[in-house]
Design an enzyme around this catalytic site. Structure first.
Site, PDB file in Angstrom:
ATOM      1  N   SER A 145      10.293  36.384 115.891  1.00 33.55           N
ATOM      2  CA  SER A 145      11.512  35.705 116.342  1.00 33.55           C
ATOM      3  C   SER A 145      11.639  35.894 117.837  1.00 33.55           C
ATOM      4  O   SER A 145      11.142  36.878 118.406  1.00 33.55           O
ATOM      5  CB  SER A 145      12.745  36.298 115.646  1.00 33.55           C
ATOM      6  OG  SER A 145      13.943  35.828 116.226  1.00 33.55           O
ATOM      7  N   TYR A 158      18.517  43.605 114.335  1.00 31.28           N
ATOM      8  CA  TYR A 158      17.511  42.548 114.184  1.00 31.28           C
ATOM      9  C   TYR A 158      16.550  42.569 115.362  1.00 31.28           C
ATOM     10  O   TYR A 158      15.339  42.429 115.186  1.00 31.28           O
ATOM     11  CB  TYR A 158      18.209  41.198 114.070  1.00 31.28           C
ATOM     12  CG  TYR A 158      17.300  40.059 113.685  1.00 31.28           C
ATOM     13  CD1 TYR A 158      16.476  40.137 112.563  1.00 31.28           C
ATOM     14  CD2 TYR A 158      17.284  38.882 114.424  1.00 31.28           C
ATOM     15  CE1 TYR A 158      15.649  39.088 112.198  1.00 31.28           C
ATOM     16  CE2 TYR A 158      16.466  37.822 114.070  1.00 31.28           C
ATOM     17  CZ  TYR A 158      15.642  37.929 112.960  1.00 31.28           C
ATOM     18  OH  TYR A 158      14.827  36.884 112.606  1.00 31.28           O
TER      19      TYR A 158
END
Length: 259
Positions: A145, A158
């Site tokens: 990501s 995250y």
């Protein structure tokens, strides 16, 4: 432990892949994209009923498993080996939970994110590396990501998990080049899928606000098409890192929203 692995469906062809996270979103779209290319695809996720529906629709082989569970991973490796093996491993299983600042962070959210994004990727890769080396031209693709490339407020857990997965991918590339194993990283930005933001925020209204006013956020199919291209390119072509964002997202910090 997840039950129900069944490999009686079909035997692998020359091009065969395990795709994790296959019950929804980018993982599901990647299964469809590779099946459209004629690949044998072992679709892996925890939710057996969704995998079975995908298998009926696409001809993929449904292998329910939890990538964080050592016994499930061992059973998955055995099932794929008995079905003829793979030359490509695509680690898509992952996700985010919560958007708390570090000061308010929840240990259980961080444990889950590290477990599925980092340890799950490690466990699947470790299990299948001997098979991928043996085929003489294997590929590992990890879906990370842009959160693993640039930190942002409320993203600490995250960010930490995806930064770790990004680092794991880089180390793997250095370690496995001598085995003619190519290692690819695909790092998407804003992708509007059925479950990602809903699972992260726990509320449909909050999830909808993530994409509010954004013209054409990426879809799961957009990312799957990039994954498909990367793994079907000639094997000597290694797309080390692919960053993919919608035009409206210039960076993690700049998103164009229309009223």
């Amino acid at each position: 432990m997840t039950e129900g692995i069944d490999t009686a469906s079909t035997a692998p062809t020359a091009k065969a892949a395990v795709v994790t996270g296959a019950s929804t979103g980018i993982g599901e779209a990647t299964v469809r994209a590779l099946r459209n290319e004629g690949w044998t695809v072992f679709a892996v996720a925890r939710r057996a009923e969704r995998l079975e529906a995908l298998a009926v629709q696409t001809g993929a082989i449904a292998l329910p498993a939890d990538v964080t569970d050592d016994a499930d991973v061992a059973r998955l490796l055995e099932a794929v080996s008995q079905a003829g093996g793979i030359d490509t491993l695509i680690n898509i299983a992952g996700g985010a939970r919560g958007a708390d600042k570090v000061a308010e962070s929840k240990t259980e959210d961080w444990d889950w994110m590290y477990g599925v994004n980092v340890l799950g990727t490690m466990k699947l890769t470790r299990a299948f590396l001997p098979m991928l080396r043996a085929c003489g031209g294997g590929t590992v693709l990890n879906l990370t990501s842009t959160a693993g490339l640039s930190a942002y407020e409320g993203g600490g857990g995250y960010n930490a998990a995806k930064f770790a997965q990004h680092a794991l991918t880089g180390a793997l590339r250095l370690e496995e080049a001598e085995h003619n194993l190519r290692v690819i990283e695909v790092a998407p930005g804003m992708v509007q899928t059925e479950e990602f933001s809903l699972n992260r925020l726990g509320d449909q209204g909050a999830a909808d606000k993530v994409y509010a006013g954004v013209e054409k956020p990426l879809t799961a199919g957009d990312v799957a098409d990039v994954v498909r291209y990367a793994v079907t390119a000639p094997h000597h072509v290694n797309l080390d890192q692919i960053i993919i964002r919608p035009v409206a997202q210039a960076s993690n910090f700049k998103v164009i929203r229309k009223s």
